[in-house]
Each structure stands twice: as C-alpha cells, then as structure tokens.
Scaffold this motif. Sequence first.
Motif, PDB file in Angstrom:
ATOM      1  N   TYR A  53       2.890  -1.269   0.977  1.00 15.03           N
ATOM      2  CA  TYR A  53       2.391  -2.353   1.845  1.00 15.03           C
ATOM      3  C   TYR A  53       2.724  -2.056   3.309  1.00 15.03           C
ATOM      4  N   VAL A  79     -10.631  -5.016   3.990  1.00 13.41           N
ATOM      5  CA  VAL A  79      -9.950  -4.878   2.694  1.00 13.41           C
ATOM      6  C   VAL A  79      -9.275  -3.499   2.671  1.00 13.41           C
ATOM      7  N   PRO A  80      -8.247  -3.317   1.845  1.00 15.42           N
ATOM      8  CA  PRO A  80      -7.500  -2.058   1.891  1.00 15.42           C
ATOM      9  C   PRO A  80      -8.351  -0.803   1.690  1.00 15.42           C
TER      10      PRO A  80
ATOM     11  N   LEU B  39      -9.598  -9.628  -2.023  1.00 20.09           N
ATOM     12  CA  LEU B  39      -8.616 -10.068  -1.019  1.00 20.09           C
ATOM     13  C   LEU B  39      -8.555  -9.092   0.138  1.00 20.09           C
ATOM     14  N   GLN B  44      -3.444  -9.876   0.981  1.00 19.94           N
ATOM     15  CA  GLN B  44      -2.612  -9.083   0.069  1.00 19.94           C
ATOM     16  C   GLN B  44      -1.172  -9.010   0.584  1.00 19.94           C
ATOM     17  N   TYR B  48       2.256 -10.322  -1.067  1.00 17.49           N
ATOM     18  CA  TYR B  48       3.440  -9.453  -1.189  1.00 17.49           C
ATOM     19  C   TYR B  48       4.677 -10.138  -0.623  1.00 17.49           C
ATOM     20  N   LEU B  75       3.960 -10.554  -8.309  1.00 20.38           N
ATOM     21  CA  LEU B  75       2.896 -10.161  -7.385  1.00 20.38           C
ATOM     22  C   LEU B  75       1.526 -10.495  -7.983  1.00 20.38           C
ATOM     23  N   TYR B  79      -1.352 -12.839  -6.442  1.00 22.57           N
ATOM     24  CA  TYR B  79      -2.734 -12.350  -6.284  1.00 22.57           C
ATOM     25  C   TYR B  79      -3.713 -13.300  -6.997  1.00 22.57           C
TER      26      TYR B  79
END
Lengths: 185, 151
Positions: A53, A79-80, B39, B44, B48, B75, B79
């Motif tokens: 993260y 988004v990631p 997400l 996110q 976390y 987690l 989520y």
Amino acid sequence: MNLRGYKTAPPTAVRLRGKLVWLALLSRLRLQQAEGLAGAFFRAHRVEPRGPYFELVRRIHVLASAMDSEAHELLEELVPSEVKVLWMVWAAHQEELASVASPGALREELRKRVNDDADVLADGQAAYLAGPSSPDPGGFFGRPVGELTDAQLDYCALVRSAFIEFHLEGKHKEVSSAWLQSPSE
Amino acid sequence: MAPEPQRVKIAQLKGKDLRTVHVVEWPGLPGRKVGLMELRCSEQLEAYFAAREVFARRGWQEIDAAALQSFEEELHVQYCYRMLVDPDARDPKFRIFDSVEETRQRLDPNERNFFALTHQIRQNAGAAGRMIEDQKREGEADKVKPAEGEA
C-alpha cells in the motif's frame, strides 16, 4: 540539431481513459520529494511506510509529480491497475533516457556534434563560461543541479569534458567546482 | 519546433462520475445478484488504514506472520463494506451494508474471500484491458492517417 535538444528531457505520453497524459522525467530531487510526501502520508496515519500500500502511494506521488498534478486527485480518481500501467510507462521512459545518456554513447554523440555544429559550439561555450549564473535560467544550463535528472548530470559532465577536449586545447583544464553547484549552495 | 505538450488535468479524465460496477452472483445463491464496485486507490487505502486501526484496537501493533491471516480477513471485511453495492446503482452511496460491523456479522469468510478475489481479478482485467484497447485504437488511427504531404 543543437544541444538545446537536451535542455529539457522529453516527456512521454500514454492514453488513459481515452485522453493523452504526458509523463515527464523527474530529477533525483523531485523523486526524493515525492517519496518524502508518500512517507509523510503514511506516518500521518501512524503506519510505517512500507509494504504494497505504501508502494502504491509512493508511485502515485511520483506520477503526480511527473504529470504535474496533485497526488490526492490521482488517489481519488484512479484505480490501482491504472496506476500500475502509468508507472510502467513512466519508469520505462525514465530508464530509457538514462541508458541513452550512458557516458560512452553520449560522449561519442557529443564528439560528432561539437565538431560539426556551429550552434553546439556557441551554445556550449556560452554555457561553459557563464556557469550557474547563465542568462538562460529556464533552460538546461544554469539550473540548480538538484533539479537535473541523472542523465542531465551525466550530460553536464560530458559537455564540460568535451568542450575542454575539443575547444580549449588544454588551456582551461581546471574547471571550477562552482560550475555544477546550485547558486544557493 | 515541437509544440509544448498540454497538461491533462485529472478532472478531464473523469467521466460522468459513474463508477465501474460488475454484477456478480452471490456465492451459493444462484440468481441472487450483487454489484461489485471497483474501488479507487483512495478507497483501498481507506480500507487498509481502517483495518490497521481495528487491529491496533485489538492490541496488535505489528502485523507479523501470525497475525497476517486475521489482518487479511479484516481487510476483506473493509473492502466488502465499501465495494458491495446495489447492482442497479453505480454509486458508492448505495452500499448494501450500513456499517463495517454489519458486514463483519453478515458475511462469512468464504463470501468475503470470494468478493475480494473477484474484485481484484475484475479490476485488474478491466482497467488494464481498457488501457490496452485505448493504445490499440491509437495504433489503428496512426495506420490510417495519411503521411505528411500525401494528402
């Protein structure tokens, strides 16, 4: 073509949601700043800055700097997996320029240019003589060293040596250390 | 001289503020649908940090190997609370659970794992796929563009 082409590193572009996004190369200073901000963000949440993260936040800060954008905007919008793709494009570009500007290759290129191009000669001479107080603060020469990319730093060193080697005929072998220092130092 | 590249502001990348929601079947309940919203990074991270906080309240300061599984489960709860929405809505306001606590009580670990994994797979495939499609379209457009001086 003259040396001005090296003054600012070229950005690369990637399509994101149909729009062309420009990603600039970053100096070591700007990379450090981005990483510092990512660390501060984690510590503000009383969490050690490490793990996947943190890596996500670090990348977002670096990309925000490369996109001349705000990290919190990227955090809220992307988004990631989008971050991952942007990161891959940016990192490849940053790496590519560093390898192009490897001392050997660039030295050879400079040998040719310094000998053949009158603009290069004039430009290089002016920069060499003017040093950090060059009258071209917006360009490559005269900028604080901390703002230069690794490739640009290599280039500084090479311009200096190429210039001495080819045009000063040994008259100015002693180069002032002030030449590569920030005026504020 | 090449024109200076224009900066694309992040606001220009936003669509109509609609979110990507995948409609999936509830595990073990054929025909029962639920929306699984992709997400964003901030959400996110929020999940976390929230999971870390829950852990800290339980007295776990560090997430070591022994605590890792429990942390993953927490987690997933975080989520699921944020990503499970009404399948007809594309809006984070239409979550199916009112609170994290309700999510924790109502979902069993298998359901949480299923949703978390599905979210990860769909999100990776979805966003990366869209970007690859963009690049492909860009390539095709270049191919049909006449060369300079040809037109």
